[in-house]
Scaffold this active site. Structure first.
Site, PDB file in Angstrom:
ATOM      1  N   ASP A  14      41.707  49.838  40.121  1.00 46.95           N
ATOM      2  CA  ASP A  14      42.410  50.442  39.264  1.00 46.95           C
ATOM      3  C   ASP A  14      43.788  50.060  39.353  1.00 46.95           C
ATOM      4  OD1 ASP A  14      40.385  52.478  38.087  1.00 46.95           O
ATOM      5  OD2 ASP A  14      39.869  51.991  40.220  1.00 46.95           O
ATOM      6  N   ARG A  95      48.858  62.031  52.192  1.00 50.11           N
ATOM      7  CA  ARG A  95      49.686  61.789  50.727  1.00 50.11           C
ATOM      8  C   ARG A  95      51.259  61.783  50.979  1.00 50.11           C
ATOM      9  NH1 ARG A  95      45.966  58.785  49.216  1.00 50.11           N
ATOM     10  NH2 ARG A  95      44.089  60.200  48.380  1.00 50.11           N
ATOM     11  N   ASP A 124      45.277  65.332  44.656  1.00 47.05           N
ATOM     12  CA  ASP A 124      46.095  64.198  45.250  1.00 47.05           C
ATOM     13  C   ASP A 124      47.363  63.963  44.174  1.00 47.05           C
ATOM     14  OD1 ASP A 124      44.963  63.787  47.723  1.00 47.05           O
ATOM     15  OD2 ASP A 124      43.403  62.291  46.598  1.00 47.05           O
ATOM     16  N   SER A 175      33.837  57.739  44.754  1.00 50.33           N
ATOM     17  CA  SER A 175      35.229  57.626  44.816  1.00 50.33           C
ATOM     18  C   SER A 175      35.480  58.065  46.342  1.00 50.33           C
ATOM     19  CB  SER A 175      36.040  58.636  44.107  1.00 50.33           C
ATOM     20  OG  SER A 175      37.179  59.076  44.657  1.00 50.33           O
TER      21      SER A 175
HETATM   22  N1  ARG Z   1      39.192  66.746  48.192  1.00 49.50           N
HETATM   23  C1  ARG Z   1      39.675  66.053  49.150  1.00 49.50           C
HETATM   24  C2  ARG Z   1      41.174  66.678  49.235  1.00 49.50           C
HETATM   25  O1  ARG Z   1      41.629  66.943  48.248  1.00 49.50           O
HETATM   26  C3  ARG Z   1      39.604  64.576  49.279  1.00 49.50           C
HETATM   27  C4  ARG Z   1      40.312  63.938  48.037  1.00 49.50           C
HETATM   28  C5  ARG Z   1      39.880  62.398  48.225  1.00 49.50           C
HETATM   29  N2  ARG Z   1      40.361  61.396  47.199  1.00 49.50           N
HETATM   30  C6  ARG Z   1      39.394  60.707  46.649  1.00 49.50           C
HETATM   31  N3  ARG Z   1      39.879  59.976  45.720  1.00 49.50           N
HETATM   32  N4  ARG Z   1      38.187  60.479  46.945  1.00 49.50           N
HETATM   33  O2  ARG Z   1      42.041  66.338  50.138  1.00 49.50           O
END
Ligand code: ARG
Length: 400
Positions: A14, A95, A124, A175
């Site tokens: 991506d 992040r 995110d 994912s």
């Molecule tokens: N739900 C978790 C969070 O918001 C994990 C997010 C992980 N991202 C992913 N692309 N799988 O911290």
């Protein structure tokens, strides 16, 4: 001069397509930024070369593993950060460190815009953009998947049409986001919340049903930070890595929850955080031994609020900074050793030892020779229960 955009680049399909996709849609030059937070996989050099091959004008790569472990994972450990009492903030703490590097790269290469590969449905995107707005208020944000209609199918088409050096056939049903603090897995058949996770979901942990013999580890802490395992000194990064290996072998730190996202969606998440969960268990118990009762109670509230702020993308907020100062202060005497038995999916504390303990054997003992004067208890209880006693007297009179 052409406008420049820095892109948070993973090396995957991506974001590789996003390089050319953004360039086409905006006529800007794209600078790829890859940050190593201990996700494993390909080398930064391989990723840099792929970014350039996919059309990036520059590639910025950073080994941020020690920085991430020391400045992000350790604060999460000091806070015992578990969102909804379960999730150790794996993605949430990565992040902000990526944001720091994105903003640094934007400055270095004179970019006006920062871009990331998140969808419009998750946390995110919020963490990236709130962080960028805070550290670089003049920078704009775009998200090709969300704002420039870059779907998975279009990404595969684009990669094939432009002969991009990237695998398009490999179908990953999940994912996944991972770093040294843990691993997050979502989507695919996990979206049916009745479906149990299959074995292929897991990577950091072995099946706890068939564990090897128990593994005992002694973790030494200084001011709330683990500094040694079994008497051998290590950096925070090395400790997390080593605990991932040892606790992972015992199947510790598998988490399966339906989680409340910031954007209002409930989502099914599988996490694996063997090192983080074992370290949090040890740290919490050492706090029990070394932190005074009222301070410990209040720290639970502060830690919870800290965790929610970090989950919600407020890493760089003033309140988070103030709570950091409180938490840091509580860690002053969190020194000593915790003995942890790791076996069959559990990390169990079996011993504690601390020069700065508030545990006082002479006060606690039921043997003869204790230093606690039991005659003090009577008067204390009388006064402690007095307000309830007065109130119940009134209630009984009123009932008559
Ligand atoms: N739900 C978790 C969070 O918001 C994990 C997010 C992980 N991202 C992913 N692309 N799988 O911290």
């Amino acid at each position: 001069m052409k406008e420049r955009i820095v892109l948070a680049y993973s090396g995957g399909l991506d974001t590789s397509v996003a390089i050319g996709w953004i360039a086409e849609a905006t006529k800007a030059e794209v600078i790829a930024v890859a940050v190593d937070v201990g996700q494993g996989g390909e080398s930064l050099e391989t990723i840099r070369q792929r970014a350039l091959d996919c059309g990036a004008v520059e590639a910025y790569v950073a080994d941020a593993r020690e920085e991430f472990a020391t400045e992000y994972c350790m604060p999460a450990l000091k806070a015992n950060g578990l969102y909804m009492d379960a999730y150790p903030l794996v993605s949430a703490i990565s992040r902000p460190v990526i944001v720091k590097h994105l903003v640094a790269a934007a400055r270095q290469f004179g970019a006006t815009t920062v871009s990331h590969g998140c969808t419009g449905k998750g946390n995110d995107q919020v963490r990236f953009e709130v962080g960028i707005q805070t550290l670089g208020p003049d920078l704009k944000c775009i998200a090709p998947v969300r704002d420039l209609a870059l779907t998975r199918d279009k990404a595969i088409d684009f990669a094939e049409k432009n002969n991009l050096p990237i695998e398009t056939t490999k179908k990953n049903p999940f994912s996944i986001d991972q770093n040294v603090w843990g691993r997050a897995v979502e989507t695919g058949f996990l979206e049916d919340i009745w479906n149990a996770p299959t074995k292929d979901v897991y990577n950091y942990t072995d099946d706890p049903t068939f564990p090897p013999v128990a593994d005992e580890v002694i973790i030494t802490f200084r001011k709330g930070v683990p500094v040694a395992l079994d008497g051998v000194g290590y950096s925070p990064l090395q400790i997390i890595q080593e605990m991932n290996r040892r606790a992972g072998a015992q199947g510790i730190g598998r988490i399966d929850i339906v989680e409340d996202r910031l954007v209002g969606i409930k989502s099914r998440e599988i996490y694996e955080a063997p090192g983080a969960m074992a370290l949090i268990a040890a740290h919490k118990e050492l706090e029990n031994v070394t932190i005074e009762r009222e301070q410990a109670r209040f720290k639970m509230t502060v830690g919870q609020r800290w965790t929610e702020l970090v989950y919600d993308g407020q890493w760089f907020s003033p309140l988070k900074r103030s709570l950091d100062a409180f938490i840091e202060d509580t860690q002053e005497h969190v020194n000593g050793d915790i003995r942890l038995e790791m076996h069959g999916g559990r990390a169990t504390v079996t011993g504690r030892r601390s020069e700065t303990a508030l545990y006082d054997f002479d006060l606690a003992t039921y043997d003869t020779g204790d230093s606690f004067d039991q005659s003090m208890a009577r008067g204390f209880i009388e006064i402690f229960g007095l307000s309830s006693k007065v109130a119940s007297g009134r209630d009984q009179r009123a009932a008559q």
